[in-house]
Motif scaffolding. Structure first.
Motif, PDB file in Angstrom:
ATOM      1  N   ARG A 157       0.714  -1.101  -0.386  1.00  0.00           N
ATOM      2  CA  ARG A 157       0.073   0.268   0.108  1.00  0.00           C
ATOM      3  C   ARG A 157       0.741   1.394  -0.402  1.00  0.00           C
ATOM      4  O   ARG A 157       0.998   2.398  -0.278  1.00  0.00           O
ATOM      5  CB  ARG A 157      -0.622  -0.282   1.261  1.00  0.00           C
ATOM      6  N   THR A 158       1.772   1.398   0.821  1.00  0.00           N
ATOM      7  CA  THR A 158       2.820   2.143   0.694  1.00  0.00           C
ATOM      8  C   THR A 158       3.527   2.940  -0.140  1.00  0.00           C
ATOM      9  O   THR A 158       3.402   3.738  -0.615  1.00  0.00           O
ATOM     10  CB  THR A 158       3.951   2.604   1.921  1.00  0.00           C
ATOM     11  N   PHE A 159       3.867   1.807  -1.122  1.00  0.00           N
ATOM     12  CA  PHE A 159       4.972   1.706  -2.622  1.00  0.00           C
ATOM     13  C   PHE A 159       3.705   2.461  -3.375  1.00  0.00           C
ATOM     14  O   PHE A 159       3.804   3.128  -4.665  1.00  0.00           O
ATOM     15  CB  PHE A 159       4.663   0.312  -2.843  1.00  0.00           C
ATOM     16  N   PHE A 160       2.340   1.941  -3.556  1.00  0.00           N
ATOM     17  CA  PHE A 160       0.883   2.804  -4.606  1.00  0.00           C
ATOM     18  C   PHE A 160       0.778   3.926  -3.959  1.00  0.00           C
ATOM     19  O   PHE A 160       0.905   4.530  -5.011  1.00  0.00           O
ATOM     20  CB  PHE A 160      -0.004   1.779  -3.802  1.00  0.00           C
ATOM     21  N   VAL A 161       0.410   4.431  -3.016  1.00  0.00           N
ATOM     22  CA  VAL A 161       0.008   5.755  -2.103  1.00  0.00           C
ATOM     23  C   VAL A 161       1.501   6.527  -2.732  1.00  0.00           C
ATOM     24  O   VAL A 161       1.352   8.049  -2.647  1.00  0.00           O
ATOM     25  CB  VAL A 161      -0.186   5.889  -1.004  1.00  0.00           C
ATOM     26  N   GLY A 162       3.017   5.949  -2.849  1.00  0.00           N
ATOM     27  CA  GLY A 162       3.599   6.823  -3.655  1.00  0.00           C
ATOM     28  C   GLY A 162       3.970   7.027  -4.801  1.00  0.00           C
ATOM     29  O   GLY A 162       5.346   7.490  -5.359  1.00  0.00           O
ATOM     30  N   MET A 163       3.548   6.042  -5.331  1.00  0.00           N
ATOM     31  CA  MET A 163       3.236   6.631  -6.780  1.00  0.00           C
ATOM     32  C   MET A 163       2.484   7.635  -7.383  1.00  0.00           C
ATOM     33  O   MET A 163       2.037   8.646  -6.931  1.00  0.00           O
ATOM     34  CB  MET A 163       2.521   5.687  -7.987  1.00  0.00           C
ATOM     35  N   PRO A 164       3.749   8.132  -7.757  1.00  0.00           N
ATOM     36  CA  PRO A 164       3.306   9.744  -9.039  1.00  0.00           C
ATOM     37  C   PRO A 164       1.596  10.333  -8.893  1.00  0.00           C
ATOM     38  O   PRO A 164       1.288   8.867 -10.003  1.00  0.00           O
ATOM     39  CB  PRO A 164       4.520   9.929 -10.091  1.00  0.00           C
ATOM     40  N   GLU A 165       0.999  10.945  -9.083  1.00  0.00           N
ATOM     41  CA  GLU A 165      -0.016  10.976  -8.829  1.00  0.00           C
ATOM     42  C   GLU A 165       0.014  11.696 -11.161  1.00  0.00           C
ATOM     43  O   GLU A 165      -0.967  11.024 -11.689  1.00  0.00           O
ATOM     44  CB  GLU A 165      -0.876  12.462  -8.351  1.00  0.00           C
ATOM     45  N   GLU A 166       0.286  11.535 -11.287  1.00  0.00           N
ATOM     46  CA  GLU A 166       1.224  12.173 -12.878  1.00  0.00           C
ATOM     47  C   GLU A 166       0.773  10.714 -13.769  1.00  0.00           C
ATOM     48  O   GLU A 166      -0.122  11.181 -14.745  1.00  0.00           O
ATOM     49  CB  GLU A 166       2.243  12.489 -13.594  1.00  0.00           C
ATOM     50  N   VAL A 167       0.623   9.627 -12.847  1.00  0.00           N
ATOM     51  CA  VAL A 167       0.745   8.380 -13.862  1.00  0.00           C
ATOM     52  C   VAL A 167      -0.274   8.096 -14.321  1.00  0.00           C
ATOM     53  O   VAL A 167      -0.468   7.851 -14.770  1.00  0.00           O
ATOM     54  CB  VAL A 167       2.073   6.944 -13.648  1.00  0.00           C
ATOM     55  N   GLU A 168      -0.960   8.108 -13.545  1.00  0.00           N
ATOM     56  CA  GLU A 168      -2.659   7.640 -13.217  1.00  0.00           C
ATOM     57  C   GLU A 168      -3.505   8.878 -13.628  1.00  0.00           C
ATOM     58  O   GLU A 168      -4.577   8.510 -14.363  1.00  0.00           O
ATOM     59  CB  GLU A 168      -3.164   7.952 -11.674  1.00  0.00           C
ATOM     60  N   ASP A 169      -2.647  10.077 -13.503  1.00  0.00           N
ATOM     61  CA  ASP A 169      -4.120  11.459 -14.531  1.00  0.00           C
ATOM     62  C   ASP A 169      -3.274  10.761 -15.756  1.00  0.00           C
ATOM     63  O   ASP A 169      -4.156  10.885 -17.111  1.00  0.00           O
ATOM     64  CB  ASP A 169      -2.784  12.497 -14.125  1.00  0.00           C
ATOM     65  N   ALA A 170      -2.563  10.932 -16.565  1.00  0.00           N
ATOM     66  CA  ALA A 170      -2.413  10.352 -17.766  1.00  0.00           C
ATOM     67  C   ALA A 170      -2.804   8.767 -17.792  1.00  0.00           C
ATOM     68  O   ALA A 170      -2.793   9.252 -19.431  1.00  0.00           O
ATOM     69  CB  ALA A 170      -0.491  10.351 -17.951  1.00  0.00           C
TER      70      ALA A 170
END
Length: 294
Positions: A157-170
């Motif tokens: 979960r901590t790894f997923f939280v730390g992913m850049p939001e820009e990746v998800e937005d794109a």
């Protein structure tokens, strides 16, 4: 920057202590390996230390021909492969929504998972639950309680939280839904931490011992860990090998219980030792990424 004398002394002591600790872990394994490949006379005379004397593989031959180790090995592989696969699927599907900001009630669920790290029902309540579910004497009694490990869940979960939001937005701009976002974007970027958690789960299932003794009654379903433990405790290993009628009586003089036990321990350890180098490069990186970010 030049190290001072004190720093050099400190590092030198650290290296010596770490070397001694490493040898204390490695040398017993080397001794067991030497025993498993040594002649019976050398073993009985106590001449085997860290290298085989009178190299022979008769202990392994006796182990595989005179015991149910192949069936136990198959059971261990089944427990490990199926259990690890199920645990990783459930852990991923649990950690992903808990890492989303828009997931309603994630605080409640996180506190519920954290509660299980501090308090547990105990062996008897767990056994009664498995009995009421009708899964005693099946591998589901081993898999079901281990589907979600809270420690592994927190790392992922901590790894997923730390992913850049820009990746998800794109990805969402390109039309990705939740499932495609998880499968095509999130998981490929999470290979280091996924490999680390897979190793954690695999080692846990492979080394299952107490749970097998508690929930499994049929000895034919025992895994390799329980079989090797029974061999170590038993003083009638040679008699079992001879009774199997797979080794001639005149060959038993070349076999010792110590050699067979050592061969069993090496067989138990070998699969994890073989697998570890393939995921070792992800191990430190994955654990750090999943524990530091966020």
């Amino acid at each position: 920057m030049k190290s001072t004398t004190g720093e050099k002394l400190f590092y030198g002591i650290n290296y010596i202590v770490l070397l001694l600790l490493g040898l204390s872990c490695l040398l017993p394994l080397v001794h067991i390996l030497a025993l498993s490949m040594s002649d019976a006379h050398a073993i009985m005379s106590g001449r085997v230390s860290f290298r085989p004397i009178g190299f022979t593989m008769e202990s392994f031959q006796a182990l595989f021909q005179g015991t149910r180790i192949l069936d136990s090995l198959k059971n261990s592989i089944t427990i490990t492969v199926v259990g690890t696969t199920l645990a990783m699927i459930v852990t991923i599907l649990t950690a992903y929504p808990l890492a989303r900001k828009y997931f309603i009630g994630k605080r409640f669920f996180m506190l519920a998972f954290l509660f299980t790290m501090m308090f547990g029902g105990g062996t008897i309540p767990n056994y009664l639950i498995m009995k009421s579910l009708g899964i005693i004497n099946t591998y589901w009694a081993l898999w079901l309680p281990a589907l979600v490990n809270t420690y592994n869940l927190l790392i992922l979960r901590t790894f997923f939280v730390g992913m850049p939001e820009e990746v998800e937005d794109a990805a969402r701009i390109d039309g990705c839904g939740e499932w495609r976002l998880l499968g095509s974007i999130i998981l490929p970027l999470s290979l280091p931490v996924l490999a680390t958690l897979t190793l954690f789960n695999a080692v846990g299932f492979w080394n299952s011992f107490l749970a097998v003794l508690i929930y499994i009654n049929d000895t034919h379903l025992y895994n390799l860990t329980v079989l090797v433990q029974n061999m170590i405790q038993s003083q009638s290993v040679l008699q079992e090998v001879v009774a199997s009628q797979m080794i001639q009586a005149d060959d038993t003089a070349q076999i010792t219980p110590e050699g067979i036990k050592a061969a069993g321990i090496i067989t138990l350890m070998a699969p994890m030792v073989i697998v570890y180098p393939f995921v070792q490069k992800y191990f430190v990186k994955g654990a750090l990424l999943g524990s530091v970010k966020g």
